[in-house]
Design an enzyme around this catalytic site. Sequence first.
Site, short mmCIF file in Angstrom:
data_model
loop_
_atom_site.label_atom_id
_atom_site.label_comp_id
_atom_site.label_asym_id
_atom_site.label_seq_id
_atom_site.Cartn_x
_atom_site.Cartn_y
_atom_site.Cartn_z
N GLU A 115 0.84 -1.17 0.05
CA GLU A 115 0.08 -0.03 -0.04
C GLU A 115 0.88 1.33 0.02
O GLU A 115 1.90 1.14 0.65
CB GLU A 115 -0.68 0.01 1.24
CG GLU A 115 -1.96 -1.27 1.05
CD GLU A 115 -2.90 -1.23 2.31
OE1 GLU A 115 -3.98 -1.57 2.04
OE2 GLU A 115 -2.48 -0.95 3.23
N CYS A 128 3.48 8.46 1.19
CA CYS A 128 3.65 7.75 2.29
C CYS A 128 4.26 6.20 1.73
O CYS A 128 3.11 5.71 1.34
CB CYS A 128 2.74 7.60 3.25
SG CYS A 128 2.99 6.34 4.67
N CYS A 135 5.92 -6.81 8.24
CA CYS A 135 6.91 -6.24 9.23
C CYS A 135 7.36 -7.41 10.19
O CYS A 135 6.22 -8.02 10.62
CB CYS A 135 6.34 -4.92 10.00
SG CYS A 135 7.59 -4.07 10.83
N CYS A 139 4.64 -4.07 17.06
CA CYS A 139 4.42 -3.09 17.82
C CYS A 139 2.71 -3.32 18.06
O CYS A 139 2.12 -3.60 16.92
CB CYS A 139 4.46 -1.84 17.08
SG CYS A 139 6.04 -1.47 16.71
N CYS A 142 -0.17 -1.34 16.13
CA CYS A 142 0.08 -1.10 14.68
C CYS A 142 -0.55 -2.15 13.78
O CYS A 142 -0.36 -3.56 14.01
CB CYS A 142 1.62 -0.98 14.20
SG CYS A 142 1.88 -1.03 12.51
N CYS A 374 -2.10 6.20 9.45
CA CYS A 374 -0.90 5.61 9.99
C CYS A 374 -1.20 4.30 10.64
O CYS A 374 -2.15 4.44 11.43
CB CYS A 374 -0.18 6.37 11.04
SG CYS A 374 0.33 7.91 10.41
#
Length: 399
Positions: A115, A128, A135, A139, A142, A374
């Site tokens: 994305e 962005c 990942c 976290c 997230c 975010c």
Amino acid sequence: MSLAATLKTAETASKKPSLAGLGRVALAEALAAIGVPADQLRMRVSQLWHWIYFRGTHDFSEMTSVSKTLRAMLAEHYTLTRPEVVVEQVSSDGTRKWLLRVAAETPGEKPYEIETVYIPEADRGTLCVSSQIGCTLTCTFCHTGTQPLVRNLSAAEIVGQVMVARDRLGEWPGAARPEEAILPTEGARMISNIVFMGMGEPLYNFDNVKTAIETIADGDGLSIGKRRITVSTSGVVPMIEPLGREVGTMLAVSLHAARDELREELVPLNKKYPIAELLEACRNYPGVSNAKRITFEYVMLKGVNDTPADAKALVKLLKGIPAKINLIPFNPWPGTKYECSDWETIERFSEIVFNAGYASPVRTPRGRDILAACGQLKSETQKLSARERMALRAMAMTD
Ligand code: SAH
Ligand code: SF4
């Protein structure tokens, strides 16, 4: 072998690699591979660079400064294809999110989706970009962190995101801007800034991120200066110094807590690189100064890290570091245990930070209606059935 499988194999075999997104070194290698003599490589790369990165050309036949013979050779062996746009969503506030399909890297690998998000403002446009598919870090607040790492993106796939955005926004010489969209004022660059704040941890994909940034910042092409490129890290301490020295972009650090105990809970990488080590690396970031400050990101989580005492601890911690503090209202996603702090709580927090001498813009959530904010990024389609994916693709084609 079934007919379908035979056709598939033939299709894969005939797939030509794309030159779009390659850096100067890789481009020279691609030219050498089709027989361009060594003493011509530099000149040919410069020619191609202009067409690919300044003009955004999709077709070798348009490259009128390149000899016809070479154009034909290039077309025979290569393409200028970008990552395929699977879905484009435009938020009511003008934010755009593209779901892009990146080709399989190795035969047999299934294609994945990443994305890229575009955030227009009156005087600027920020893109962005993602640096990894998924990942490795987890976290807890997230959404991307819930998706295991699939692989690093190549430099070309990172640059490809910028090229797709330019295609879709009509930001090449002579191209038309999209109609009826909220965009920067005429005259301002459509994509003036790049932030590595999409999916993935950029400092775990250092080499490719570095190569991609060299291409994006190159003044003969895309020309987005390094002062307008920000790499955001969750705190991969050993790579912070190399980022400043070898790449030279702006740095953003996802801090989110001023105490190790709490930060470990939110950003588990803190167990490996605790706050004191992280801040030491920030103090020594090559090039850091009051004119080139480090951005500290702080996500506002209700009842977790948002008290006045937390705010005071934060400003105390950052004393002496040329810093900006970016308060990010938490963007919820399906299944999360966190909530965003109340508005008054954020204002109180922001006031303490402001009174300590920091500009403390609260980052307005953008594109929430399309899950583009975010930490909301995650390839939605990975959970969809084949039929649903087809429907999405059809939607994208009729848009
Ligand atoms: N991996 C890098 C860059 C990608 S995340 C990093 O962690 O810095 C970009 C920013 O979004 C980080 O500051 C991250 O902490 C923040 N973020 C992640 N999830 C979020 C959420 N749900 N709401 C608000 N911000 C979030
Ligand atoms: Fe990865 Fe950054 Fe999300 Fe943490 S916040 S899981 S490092 S993308």
